[in-house]
Design an enzyme around this catalytic site. Structure first.
Site, PDB file in Angstrom:
ATOM      1  N   GLU A  15       0.818  -1.210   0.000  1.00  0.00           N
ATOM      2  CA  GLU A  15       0.000   0.000   0.000  1.00  0.00           C
ATOM      3  C   GLU A  15       0.858   1.268   0.000  1.00  0.00           C
ATOM      4  O   GLU A  15       0.417   2.340   0.403  1.00  0.00           O
ATOM      5  CB  GLU A  15      -0.934  -0.024   1.219  1.00  0.00           C
ATOM      6  CG  GLU A  15      -1.893  -1.201   1.187  1.00  0.00           C
ATOM      7  CD  GLU A  15      -2.658  -1.370   2.496  1.00  0.00           C
ATOM      8  OE1 GLU A  15      -3.681  -0.688   2.665  1.00  0.00           O
ATOM      9  OE2 GLU A  15      -2.230  -2.183   3.327  1.00  0.00           O
ATOM     10  N   SER A 174      -5.636  -4.058   2.104  1.00  0.00           N
ATOM     11  CA  SER A 174      -6.061  -3.695   0.751  1.00  0.00           C
ATOM     12  C   SER A 174      -6.537  -4.880  -0.079  1.00  0.00           C
ATOM     13  O   SER A 174      -6.416  -4.884  -1.302  1.00  0.00           O
ATOM     14  CB  SER A 174      -4.938  -2.967  -0.007  1.00  0.00           C
ATOM     15  OG  SER A 174      -4.849  -1.639   0.401  1.00  0.00           O
ATOM     16  N   TYR A 245      -9.378   0.127  -5.773  1.00  0.00           N
ATOM     17  CA  TYR A 245      -8.506   1.205  -6.224  1.00  0.00           C
ATOM     18  C   TYR A 245      -8.701   1.621  -7.681  1.00  0.00           C
ATOM     19  O   TYR A 245      -7.910   2.382  -8.218  1.00  0.00           O
ATOM     20  CB  TYR A 245      -7.040   0.822  -5.982  1.00  0.00           C
ATOM     21  CG  TYR A 245      -6.729   0.746  -4.509  1.00  0.00           C
ATOM     22  CD1 TYR A 245      -6.825   1.865  -3.698  1.00  0.00           C
ATOM     23  CD2 TYR A 245      -6.370  -0.468  -3.915  1.00  0.00           C
ATOM     24  CE1 TYR A 245      -6.566   1.801  -2.336  1.00  0.00           C
ATOM     25  CE2 TYR A 245      -6.109  -0.543  -2.556  1.00  0.00           C
ATOM     26  CZ  TYR A 245      -6.199   0.595  -1.782  1.00  0.00           C
ATOM     27  OH  TYR A 245      -5.946   0.518  -0.437  1.00  0.00           O
ATOM     28  N   ARG A 284     -10.968   2.778  11.387  1.00  0.00           N
ATOM     29  CA  ARG A 284     -12.186   2.558  10.605  1.00  0.00           C
ATOM     30  C   ARG A 284     -12.576   1.106  10.816  1.00  0.00           C
ATOM     31  O   ARG A 284     -11.753   0.210  10.623  1.00  0.00           O
ATOM     32  CB  ARG A 284     -11.948   2.832   9.116  1.00  0.00           C
ATOM     33  CG  ARG A 284     -13.246   3.021   8.327  1.00  0.00           C
ATOM     34  CD  ARG A 284     -13.040   2.951   6.823  1.00  0.00           C
ATOM     35  NE  ARG A 284     -12.719   1.589   6.414  1.00  0.00           N
ATOM     36  CZ  ARG A 284     -11.662   1.257   5.687  1.00  0.00           C
ATOM     37  NH1 ARG A 284     -10.798   2.159   5.288  1.00  0.00           N
ATOM     38  NH2 ARG A 284     -11.440  -0.014   5.369  1.00  0.00           N
ATOM     39  N   ASP A 286     -15.153  -1.953   9.894  1.00  0.00           N
ATOM     40  CA  ASP A 286     -16.016  -2.376   8.784  1.00  0.00           C
ATOM     41  C   ASP A 286     -16.857  -3.592   9.173  1.00  0.00           C
ATOM     42  O   ASP A 286     -16.350  -4.522   9.827  1.00  0.00           O
ATOM     43  CB  ASP A 286     -15.167  -2.738   7.555  1.00  0.00           C
ATOM     44  CG  ASP A 286     -14.248  -1.601   7.118  1.00  0.00           C
ATOM     45  OD1 ASP A 286     -14.446  -0.461   7.582  1.00  0.00           O
ATOM     46  OD2 ASP A 286     -13.338  -1.861   6.309  1.00  0.00           O
ATOM     47  N   GLU A 300     -13.463  -6.109   9.287  1.00  0.00           N
ATOM     48  CA  GLU A 300     -12.071  -5.839   9.612  1.00  0.00           C
ATOM     49  C   GLU A 300     -11.930  -4.490  10.298  1.00  0.00           C
ATOM     50  O   GLU A 300     -12.856  -3.678  10.315  1.00  0.00           O
ATOM     51  CB  GLU A 300     -11.192  -5.881   8.361  1.00  0.00           C
ATOM     52  CG  GLU A 300     -11.503  -4.808   7.335  1.00  0.00           C
ATOM     53  CD  GLU A 300     -10.544  -4.846   6.153  1.00  0.00           C
ATOM     54  OE1 GLU A 300      -9.656  -5.709   6.137  1.00  0.00           O
ATOM     55  OE2 GLU A 300     -10.687  -3.997   5.264  1.00  0.00           O
ATOM     56  N   ASN A 302      -9.215  -1.168  10.557  1.00  0.00           N
ATOM     57  CA  ASN A 302      -8.048  -0.476  10.000  1.00  0.00           C
ATOM     58  C   ASN A 302      -7.628   0.625  10.967  1.00  0.00           C
ATOM     59  O   ASN A 302      -8.380   1.581  11.189  1.00  0.00           O
ATOM     60  CB  ASN A 302      -8.383   0.145   8.641  1.00  0.00           C
ATOM     61  CG  ASN A 302      -8.538  -0.895   7.557  1.00  0.00           C
ATOM     62  OD1 ASN A 302      -7.573  -1.279   6.909  1.00  0.00           O
ATOM     63  ND2 ASN A 302      -9.763  -1.381   7.365  1.00  0.00           N
ATOM     64  N   GLY A 306      -7.087   4.643   4.764  1.00  0.00           N
ATOM     65  CA  GLY A 306      -6.787   5.586   3.700  1.00  0.00           C
ATOM     66  C   GLY A 306      -7.179   6.998   4.088  1.00  0.00           C
ATOM     67  O   GLY A 306      -8.234   7.199   4.698  1.00  0.00           O
TER      68      GLY A 306
END
Length: 339
Positions: A15, A174, A245, A284, A286, A300, A302, A306
């Site tokens: 990433e 990612s 992406y 974050r 999810d 998951e 994070n 991002g």
């Protein structure tokens, strides 16, 4: 008096380029009347680039070879008030850089060694959250040596979960190395791909119906707050690297089109998850929402999501009334509070 901030970007993970894009956005958003910001790009080889090469990497999105060893440059970072380690994935979001900065005695944005390491490792995340009562889909662990020596045992574990299922490396982000396996004949290829990237692999059952993917941002240290809930929609079998992406392949909906009761459950579960994993600063979180049954499953976490101006995490807090510039300023303040 201005605070001196060291902004780290790039890194050794897959990433790397995403991190450079995030750093450009943060660099432009930190108020210059409050902060004196020095960016440093870490190359894919793990070396800290000098100012000229750092600037070139941020402008072009490609970093050069060379630079100083990480330990040497970390020692030189003692003159900074805080570090913003805007690094995604392994060797950045997994407790490694956090440990280095802790040893150097420098405050930094985000979770500490424990929260970063546990949240990055899917196996540890699942074990901790199982014990905390956070709902998750059924899963099994497989180890590379086991796959090499007793592959039938691993295939048996997959059969217990049933098909279709997902195969995921334990320590990558990612969606790298993730495969959806629709039938037993596809399992070996998926495992070979995942074990080529990590020595531990997660086998994960699918939800009973195709789920909706919802996300919530968390901000704070010991008294964290949750953002409104957002939802991702996309035209793909699952949210893989290409979908994630490639511009136009996915769409964000903020707030998510959910009943109020479901949104509150998502926010509550996200805060419980943040605390259970000993996260700090930001994350974050999810979830999968199965509309047909009303079930929620943790997907998951994070700890350094991002961070471009169009990324989900800052957009979630923008919907809560916090501008991008205010958000990055608050994150630096939270790092200084932790000192």
């Amino acid at each position: 008096m201005k605070r001196r901030i060291l902004l780290l970007a790039g890194g050794q993970s897959g990433e790397h380029e995403v991190s450079l894009r995030s750093a450009r956005s943060v660099l432009g958003a930190l108020p210059r009347d409050q902060f004196d910001v020095t960016p440093v790009v870490i190359s894919k080889q793990g070396r800290w680039l000098p100012p000229t090469e750092t600037q070139k990497a941020l402008e072009t999105g490609v970093s050069a070879h060379g630079g100083d060893l990480m330990l040497h440059r970390a020692a030189a970072a003692e003159g900074y008030d805080a570090v913003f380690p805007l690094l995604h994935g392994p060797m950045g979001e997994d407790g490694t850089i956090q440990g280095l900065l802790t040893l150097a005695g420098i405050p930094f944005v985000g979770s500490g060694v424990l929260g970063s390491a546990v949240s990055m490792d899917k196996v540890m995340t699942k074990q901790v959250l199982d014990s905390a009562g956070i709902p998750q889909v059924a899963w099994r662990l497989a180890v590379r040596r086991e796959w090499q020596q007793t592959p039938e045992a691993v295939r048996g574990r997959a059969a217990e979960l049933g098909y279709p299922l997902f195969v995921k490396p334990a320590n990558l982000g990612s969606s790298v190395g993730i495969s959806k396996v629709s039938r037993a004949e596809e399992l070996d290829a998926a495992l070979s791909l995942a074990f080529g990237l990590d020595r531990r692999v997660i086998l994960e059952a699918m939800t009973p119906h195709k789920p909706r993917e919802v996300e919530v941002g968390i901000l704070g240290n010991d008294a964290p707050i949750a953002s409104p809930v957002g939802e991702l929609s996309f035209d793909a079998d699952f949210y893989d690297y290409e979908t994630k992406y490639t511009e136009g392949r996915a769409e964000m909906h903020i707030p998510a089109r959910l009943p109020a009761e479901v949104s509150e459950r998502v926010r509550d579960l996200a805060l419980r998850t943040f605390r259970a994993l000993d996260c700090a600063g930001l994350a974050r979180v999810d979830f999968f929402y199965v509309e047909e049954t009303g079930e929620l499953f943790l997907n998951e976490v994070n700890t350094m999501p991002g961070f471009t101006t169009t990324s989900m995490y800052p957009k979630l807090f923008e919907a809560a009334g916090l501008s991008y510039s205010e958000l990055v300023t608050r994150l630096v303040e939270l790092a200084l509070e932790e000192r």
